[in-house]
Design a protein around this motif. Structure first.
Motif, mmCIF file in Angstrom:
data_model
loop_
_atom_site.group_PDB
_atom_site.id
_atom_site.type_symbol
_atom_site.label_atom_id
_atom_site.label_comp_id
_atom_site.label_asym_id
_atom_site.label_seq_id
_atom_site.Cartn_x
_atom_site.Cartn_y
_atom_site.Cartn_z
ATOM 1 N N VAL A 238 63.227 51.395 51.261
ATOM 2 C CA VAL A 238 64.161 49.989 51.165
ATOM 3 C C VAL A 238 64.905 50.114 49.929
ATOM 4 O O VAL A 238 64.223 49.930 48.806
ATOM 5 C CB VAL A 238 63.457 48.679 51.418
ATOM 6 N N PRO A 239 65.970 50.777 49.875
ATOM 7 C CA PRO A 239 66.632 51.017 48.457
ATOM 8 C C PRO A 239 66.895 49.485 48.021
ATOM 9 O O PRO A 239 67.218 48.543 48.599
ATOM 10 C CB PRO A 239 68.082 51.579 48.919
ATOM 11 N N SER A 240 67.389 49.396 46.573
ATOM 12 C CA SER A 240 67.859 48.227 45.852
ATOM 13 C C SER A 240 69.291 48.042 46.169
ATOM 14 O O SER A 240 70.114 48.978 46.341
ATOM 15 C CB SER A 240 67.517 48.012 44.421
ATOM 16 N N GLY A 241 69.722 46.628 46.639
ATOM 17 C CA GLY A 241 71.020 46.481 47.007
ATOM 18 C C GLY A 241 72.023 46.065 45.762
ATOM 19 O O GLY A 241 71.639 45.850 44.783
ATOM 20 N N VAL A 242 73.196 46.399 46.092
ATOM 21 C CA VAL A 242 74.456 46.055 45.579
ATOM 22 C C VAL A 242 75.324 45.308 46.048
ATOM 23 O O VAL A 242 75.534 45.339 47.271
ATOM 24 C CB VAL A 242 75.164 47.393 44.778
ATOM 25 N N ASP A 243 75.915 44.371 45.399
ATOM 26 C CA ASP A 243 77.068 43.427 46.021
ATOM 27 C C ASP A 243 78.071 44.181 46.074
ATOM 28 O O ASP A 243 79.112 43.972 44.857
ATOM 29 C CB ASP A 243 77.120 42.070 45.058
ATOM 30 N N ALA A 244 78.531 44.981 46.757
ATOM 31 C CA ALA A 244 79.900 46.024 47.036
ATOM 32 C C ALA A 244 81.072 45.300 46.967
ATOM 33 O O ALA A 244 81.925 45.540 46.152
ATOM 34 C CB ALA A 244 79.637 46.750 47.936
ATOM 35 N N GLU B 8 73.754 44.397 49.587
ATOM 36 C CA GLU B 8 72.629 43.472 49.071
ATOM 37 C C GLU B 8 71.934 42.883 50.166
ATOM 38 O O GLU B 8 70.568 42.925 50.340
ATOM 39 C CB GLU B 8 73.050 42.530 47.949
ATOM 40 N N ALA B 9 72.668 42.203 51.171
ATOM 41 C CA ALA B 9 72.121 41.244 51.962
ATOM 42 C C ALA B 9 71.266 42.435 53.197
ATOM 43 O O ALA B 9 70.292 42.054 53.425
ATOM 44 C CB ALA B 9 73.174 40.688 52.661
ATOM 45 N N ARG B 10 71.656 43.408 53.317
ATOM 46 C CA ARG B 10 71.005 44.287 54.281
ATOM 47 C C ARG B 10 69.886 44.660 53.855
ATOM 48 O O ARG B 10 68.946 44.678 54.432
ATOM 49 C CB ARG B 10 72.050 45.416 54.672
ATOM 50 N N CYS B 11 69.644 45.313 52.433
ATOM 51 C CA CYS B 11 68.479 45.745 51.752
ATOM 52 C C CYS B 11 67.541 44.519 51.683
ATOM 53 O O CYS B 11 66.157 44.913 51.823
ATOM 54 C CB CYS B 11 68.902 46.103 50.510
ATOM 55 N N ALA B 12 67.822 43.522 51.407
ATOM 56 C CA ALA B 12 67.099 42.398 51.129
ATOM 57 C C ALA B 12 66.354 41.893 52.831
ATOM 58 O O ALA B 12 65.239 41.511 52.769
ATOM 59 C CB ALA B 12 67.811 40.930 50.740
ATOM 60 N N ALA B 13 67.238 42.142 53.744
ATOM 61 C CA ALA B 13 66.886 41.873 55.207
ATOM 62 C C ALA B 13 65.634 42.827 55.536
ATOM 63 O O ALA B 13 64.602 42.720 56.220
ATOM 64 C CB ALA B 13 67.973 41.830 56.161
ATOM 65 N N HIS B 14 65.836 44.147 54.850
ATOM 66 C CA HIS B 14 64.701 45.297 55.273
ATOM 67 C C HIS B 14 63.675 44.885 54.614
ATOM 68 O O HIS B 14 62.438 44.988 54.924
ATOM 69 C CB HIS B 14 65.470 46.657 54.709
#
Length: 437
Positions: A174-180, A362-368
């Motif tokens: 699960v990678p750390s997310g970024v607010d692209a 970010e949202a996708r990574c947090a959901a994972h």
């Protein structure tokens, strides 16, 4: 869900782990979950932060940017019991990571650990740094995974590395997310004007802690060599640390010190503006598990020139969104910077960089990450809540201390093994990687 996190680095520290924890916390809270973070007391922290518990810490341990927590677990239990967590998430395998194990064991809670850091690259902060200390760092982190119900690796290369080292097989990437979207909007020209960098200049940039483990002397040598032969080029360095003096010395030796700009640490929109003031991003660290700044740079549309390393290889596609160098080769980095001075070349790579950054939303990574929590909770049995009897809590705490003692014994045994012996690959875990769903 009530999520209890333990981290040795947190705001106001600027760094990969600190930023990862803060971003994950914010995204989970935005999704309606409660998060409580246990972190060290630090200079410059907010006076009041309702969802953060601060513990006493030694500031700037051994000259580093890190604080050394000195937790007294008994002082934490009242707040933890009031929070009534459903799961514990540890972001370090020692110090407050030990406290995370004790809390999880005391209340029968599942424990998740994110392996953010290759700790063997950081042993120079410890007195008596040596190959033995590096082996100890590897053993400590590896054995810690066996105290956990699941392990999060921020990249596939770290997943494979942990397997080779004999870590807990319950590993999920699960990678750390970024607010692209946020990093896509910045005013680079305003920042250039503040630093007297010409609007038409070709700006090579870097963001990160200026620390020994980041391989900055090599990067400074290569970029300074390029600047010495291209009078309109500038080098923008965002961050601070002990390696700043070394980088400045390298630039002075090449006679380009007037065109290297140190901004110190930047945050929020000012950091984003700095990315947009660059034309290309350079990175040379060998110690990253993901290289979150590369994704930030790509979200700002920047092609990246970096040295091959764990984590880096998974976001940088040579010839697509930048140039991936096989090793620390000054000539190769200079050649890559020369190639990317062409605006048409940069435009093509910029499109691929933006596409790559979008996959780390970010949202996708947090959901994972949330799905990992749910899986380990579902896999466990009944657990004790804060209203259990005092005797049950005492007995559980004794059990936690026994597990920690056994953990240290396994670390010592690992230290005695042949340094070059490769651990066999463990069997695949039953925990499903949410990224594959």
């Amino acid at each position: 869900m009530n999520i209890l996190m333990f981290t040795n680095t947190y705001a106001p520290i600027v760094g990969g782990v600190s930023e990862s924890v803060q971003r994950l916390k914010s995204r989970l809270q935005a999704a309606g979950h409660r998060v409580l973070v246990v972190a060290p007391k630090m200079e410059g922290q907010r006076r009041r932060d309702a969802d953060v518990i601060r513990v006493t810490a030694v500031q700037h341990f051994n000259g580093s940017d890190f604080s050394l927590p000195v937790p007294i677990p008994g002082q934490l239990y009242e707040a933890i019991e009031a929070f009534d967590p459903d799961i514990v998430h540890s972001h370090h395998p020692f110090l407050l990571g030990d406290t995370a194990v004790r809390v999880a064991e005391t209340y029968g809670l599942p424990l998740v650990f994110t392996h953010h850091t290759l700790y063997e690259h950081y042993t120079h902060y410890v007195p008596g740094d040596s190959p033995r200390m590096q082996r100890f760092a590897v053993a400590l982190a590896t054995e810690y995974t066996h105290l956990c119900d699941a392990v999060i690796a921020p990249s596939e290369s770290i997943h494979q590395l942990l397997r080779r080292r004999g870590a807990n097989s319950q590993i999920v990437v699960v990678p750390s997310g970024v607010d692209a979207q946020r990093f896509a909007r910045g005013d680079g020209q305003a920042l250039r004007r503040s630093l007297a960098i010409p609007e038409s200049a070709y700006v090579v940039g870097h963001v990160g802690r200026l620390a020994k483990e980041k391989n900055l002397p090599f990067m400074a040598e290569a970029v300074s060599h390029y600047l010495a032969n291209h009078e309109s080029a500038h080098f923008l360095v965002v961050g601070d640390g002990d390696a700043r003096a070394t980088m400045a010395s390298v630039a002075a030796r090449h006679g380009v010190e007037a065109r290297i700009h140190f901004t110190g640490s930047l945050r929020e929109q000012r950091l984003i503006d700095a990315y947009h003031a660059m034309n290309v991003f350079v990175f040379a660290s060998h110690s990253e598990t993901q290289g979150m700044v590369l994704v930030e740079a790509m979200a700002a549309g920047l092609p990246v020139v970096a040295v091959s390393a764990p984590g880096v290889d998974e976001v940088l596609r040579d010839g697509k969104n930048g140039r991936l160098l096989k090793a620390d080769d000054v000539s190769a980095m200079v050649e890559a910077l020369t190639e990317l001075a062409d605006p048409e070349c940069r435009a093509s790579m910029s499109r691929h960089a933006l596409a790559m950054a979008g996959s780390f939303d970010e949202a996708r990574c947090a959901a994972h990450c949330l799905q990992v929590y749910r899986q380990v909770i579902a896999a466990g049995g009944p657990f004790r809540h804060a209203d259990d009897s005092a005797w049950e809590r005492v007995r559980a705490r004794l059990g936690a201390e026994w597990r920690m003692l056994c953990h240290r014994g396994r670390v010592l045994r690992s230290m005695l093994q042949d340094d070059d012996q490769d651990a066999p690959l463990p069997k695949e875990g039953t925990l499903q990687d949410p990224a594959t769903k």
